[in-house]
Each structure stands twice: as structure tokens, then as C-alpha cells.
Design an enzyme around this catalytic site. Sequence first.
Site, PDB file in Angstrom:
ATOM      1  N   ASP A 154      11.662   8.446  23.400  1.00 16.33           N
ATOM      2  CA  ASP A 154      10.666   9.440  23.817  1.00 16.33           C
ATOM      3  C   ASP A 154       9.434   9.401  22.913  1.00 16.33           C
ATOM      4  O   ASP A 154       9.542   9.059  21.730  1.00 16.33           O
ATOM      5  CB  ASP A 154      11.326  10.839  23.774  1.00 16.33           C
ATOM      6  CG  ASP A 154      10.557  11.859  24.595  1.00 16.33           C
ATOM      7  OD1 ASP A 154       9.676  11.472  25.395  1.00 16.33           O
ATOM      8  OD2 ASP A 154      10.832  13.064  24.442  1.00 16.33           O
ATOM      9  N   LEU A 186      25.582  -8.868  21.993  1.00 16.07           N
ATOM     10  CA  LEU A 186      25.157  -7.466  22.074  1.00 16.07           C
ATOM     11  C   LEU A 186      25.157  -7.097  23.544  1.00 16.07           C
ATOM     12  O   LEU A 186      24.625  -7.832  24.374  1.00 16.07           O
ATOM     13  CB  LEU A 186      23.738  -7.302  21.503  1.00 16.07           C
ATOM     14  CG  LEU A 186      23.080  -5.938  21.741  1.00 16.07           C
ATOM     15  CD1 LEU A 186      23.737  -4.851  20.891  1.00 16.07           C
ATOM     16  CD2 LEU A 186      21.584  -5.990  21.447  1.00 16.07           C
ATOM     17  N   HIS A 189       3.314   3.345  26.801  1.00 16.91           N
ATOM     18  CA  HIS A 189       4.502   2.716  27.405  1.00 16.91           C
ATOM     19  C   HIS A 189       4.553   1.223  27.067  1.00 16.91           C
ATOM     20  O   HIS A 189       5.611   0.677  26.794  1.00 16.91           O
ATOM     21  CB  HIS A 189       4.509   2.922  28.919  1.00 16.91           C
ATOM     22  CG  HIS A 189       4.648   4.373  29.318  1.00 16.91           C
ATOM     23  ND1 HIS A 189       5.573   5.203  28.742  1.00 16.91           N
ATOM     24  CD2 HIS A 189       3.966   5.137  30.217  1.00 16.91           C
ATOM     25  CE1 HIS A 189       5.452   6.422  29.280  1.00 16.91           C
ATOM     26  NE2 HIS A 189       4.489   6.401  30.173  1.00 16.91           N
TER      27      HIS A 189
HETATM   28  C1  IPE Z   1      13.606  11.471  28.663  1.00 20.31           C
HETATM   29  O1  IPE Z   1      12.310  11.730  28.252  1.00 20.31           O
HETATM   30  C2  IPE Z   1      13.643  10.261  29.555  1.00 20.31           C
HETATM   31  C3  IPE Z   1      13.382   8.993  28.905  1.00 20.31           C
HETATM   32  C4  IPE Z   1      13.180   8.795  27.625  1.00 20.31           C
HETATM   33  C5  IPE Z   1      13.403   7.843  29.772  1.00 20.31           C
HETATM   34  P1  IPE Z   1      11.371  12.770  29.010  1.00 20.31           P
HETATM   35  O2  IPE Z   1      10.092  12.784  28.267  1.00 20.31           O
HETATM   36  O3  IPE Z   1      11.318  12.468  30.449  1.00 20.31           O
HETATM   37  O4  IPE Z   1      12.172  14.140  28.823  1.00 20.31           O
HETATM   38  P2  IPE Z   1      11.696  15.647  28.889  1.00 20.31           P
HETATM   39  O5  IPE Z   1      10.956  15.828  30.170  1.00 20.31           O
HETATM   40  O6  IPE Z   1      10.806  15.877  27.710  1.00 20.31           O
HETATM   41  O7  IPE Z   1      12.959  16.436  28.791  1.00 20.31           O
HETATM   42  C1  IPE Z   2       9.106   8.212  26.917  1.00 22.80           C
HETATM   43  O1  IPE Z   2       7.849   8.634  26.565  1.00 22.80           O
HETATM   44  C2  IPE Z   2       9.101   7.226  28.066  1.00 22.80           C
HETATM   45  C3  IPE Z   2       9.557   7.803  29.333  1.00 22.80           C
HETATM   46  C4  IPE Z   2       9.989   9.009  29.526  1.00 22.80           C
HETATM   47  C5  IPE Z   2       9.500   6.927  30.483  1.00 22.80           C
HETATM   48  P1  IPE Z   2       7.108   9.806  27.326  1.00 22.80           P
HETATM   49  O2  IPE Z   2       6.283   9.232  28.408  1.00 22.80           O
HETATM   50  O3  IPE Z   2       8.046  10.878  27.739  1.00 22.80           O
HETATM   51  O4  IPE Z   2       6.174  10.321  26.155  1.00 22.80           O
HETATM   52  P2  IPE Z   2       5.783  11.817  25.822  1.00 22.80           P
HETATM   53  O5  IPE Z   2       7.052  12.614  25.720  1.00 22.80           O
HETATM   54  O6  IPE Z   2       4.903  12.303  26.932  1.00 22.80           O
HETATM   55  O7  IPE Z   2       5.057  11.718  24.519  1.00 22.80           O
HETATM   56 MG    MG Z   3       8.737  12.560  26.881  1.00 27.06          MG
END
Ligand code: IPE
Ligand code: IPE
Ligand code: MG
Length: 255
Positions: free
Chosen positions: A26, A137, A43
Site C-alpha cells: 500500500d 520461491l 504504481h
Molecule cells: C489494499 O489497499 C489493496 C492492495 C494493496 C492491492 P487499498 O489502498 O485498496 O486499501 P484501503 O482502501 O485503504 O483499505
Molecule cells: C497500493 O497503493 C496499490 C493498490 C491498491 C493497487 P494505493 O494506490 O492504494 O496507494 P495509496 O493508498 O492511495 O497511497
Molecule cells: Mg491504498
Amino acid sequence: MTLTSGKKLSEAAPGKLPRHVAIIMDGNGRWAARRHLPRVAGHRQGVEAVRIIVRAAGELGIEYLTLYGFSSENWKRPAEEVSDLMGLLRLFIRRDLAELHQNGVQVRVIGDRDHLDADIVALIDEAEALTRENDRLKLQIAFNYGGQNEITSAVRRIAREVKAGRLDPEAITPETVSGFLDTAGIPDPDLIIRTSGEKRLSNFLIWQGAYSELVFSDALWPDFTPERLREAIDEYCSRSRRFGGLDEPVQDAGK
Ligand code: IPE
Ligand code: IPE
Ligand code: MG
């Protein structure tokens, strides 16, 4: 990956190394926002972190690594971002599959494939087929994955077995349920790491994580390094896992 002492982590902590590490990657969006860049730049940088961490996990001697790449709830994001994330999975498989295979990595994708584009499903099939026999792995990518959906689909299939007379409802155990999940055959995660400072599971491995140790890192995913991974594993190694039992046999106070 070696420690500063030159020792492998597995040697430094024999028998304590987690077999299965799962990561909620995240913070890509925030990483980009801090640099006044579009979210997709975060990303993209996140995919670079994936490459580095997969390599490091193999070198550390971790057997199973599960990475949360796209949740079943992430469809709520703007169509453009969803499309960017799909594109990055394509790119990752196309660009990295040969190297992963060469390094003995087995790739498996968990999650619902029914609503993914046909070409992505074909790439996933190709990656899984090519690497099936690898055992250095075992990498699981959770993509269009949601724990509640996974359990619901398992319940549906179990119900079908019961209806067809192939399964006795009284014979259903937690192991039966585990065997119907996408992760059938994979040991439960010993350690779940979430980056970016958020402290929740967001529907990740909610069945399998019943007794996982949770480690939260403040690093945003693109900034997560092998050193941070090692720190999370060190934290794991310092924990006492009791699974509802006790650490030490209790002495009888009366004797
Ligand atoms: C969880 O992150 C999903 C992934 C890392 C793929 P999100 O950013 O979607 O989660 P929430 O919305 O903060 O709970
Ligand atoms: C995690 O990063 C990747 C996915 C959930 C696909 P985020 O896109 O959720 O990044 P934040 O939480 O907005 O910083
Ligand atoms: Mg996120």
C-alpha cells in the site's frame, strides 16, 4: 541477501524464519502525490519494488511470498487507474516471466479471473503453466482478490458437493474449507506485512491470516526495501506465537 554479519537470516534465526510472508503493498498513490506525480507513476514505481522484493525474498530463503496487487474493491477507483493497474500486471508478466522462471520462481495468481480481460487471463495461464514445476520461491499474486469473495465462492462449491451427495455436511472441517480456497495447498501466512502505515487487512487473506503475525511498516510501498523486509522479519522472529496455547508448560503451583 546477506546480513551485515555475512550470515543469512535463516542461519541467524534457525527454524524461526517465516515460511510464508504476505504483503499488502500500500501507498503507491501517496508516494506519487508527494512528488506531484500522477498516481500511475506510484504504481509503476511499485512494480520496481515488487521486482526487488521478490528477489530479496528468494535470497532470504522465504518459501512462499504472496503480494496483494489488486483487490476486489479496487474496481471502485476511476476507470483510468483500474486500466493502468491492469496494464502493469500485463507488463510485469511480459517483462519478468522469463527471469522469474530462470530463478526458479513458481508463479500462481489468486483471485477472481472471471472479470479480467481475456488477454490477461491468457498471460496468467501462461505464467502458471511455465513455472508450475519451480520450487525455489512460490510467488502468489493476489489480483482481483478479496477474502470475502474467496470464502463465498468456496461455500458455494462446498454446497454444490453436498447437493450432489459427494460431501457429508457433518464431515466439513476447517481443512475442508481451506481446500476450497484459492490458496489450497499453500500454508497459511506466518507473517502479513502492510506498508504505508495503514493498519487493516482490507479483505486480504482473512481466513488464512487467522493466526498470522502482523507487522505494519510506515514505508510507502515504492520505498519498501529488502532492508525493511528484513526488519519486518526480525520483528516476526522476536514474537511469541502461541496459537491459543501457552509459551511454556505451566508448573503445578502445589508441587
Ligand atoms: C489494499 O489497499 C489493496 C492492495 C494493496 C492491492 P487499498 O489502498 O485498496 O486499501 P484501503 O482502501 O485503504 O483499505
Ligand atoms: C497500493 O497503493 C496499490 C493498490 C491498491 C493497487 P494505493 O494506490 O492504494 O496507494 P495509496 O493508498 O492511495 O497511497
Ligand atoms: Mg491504498
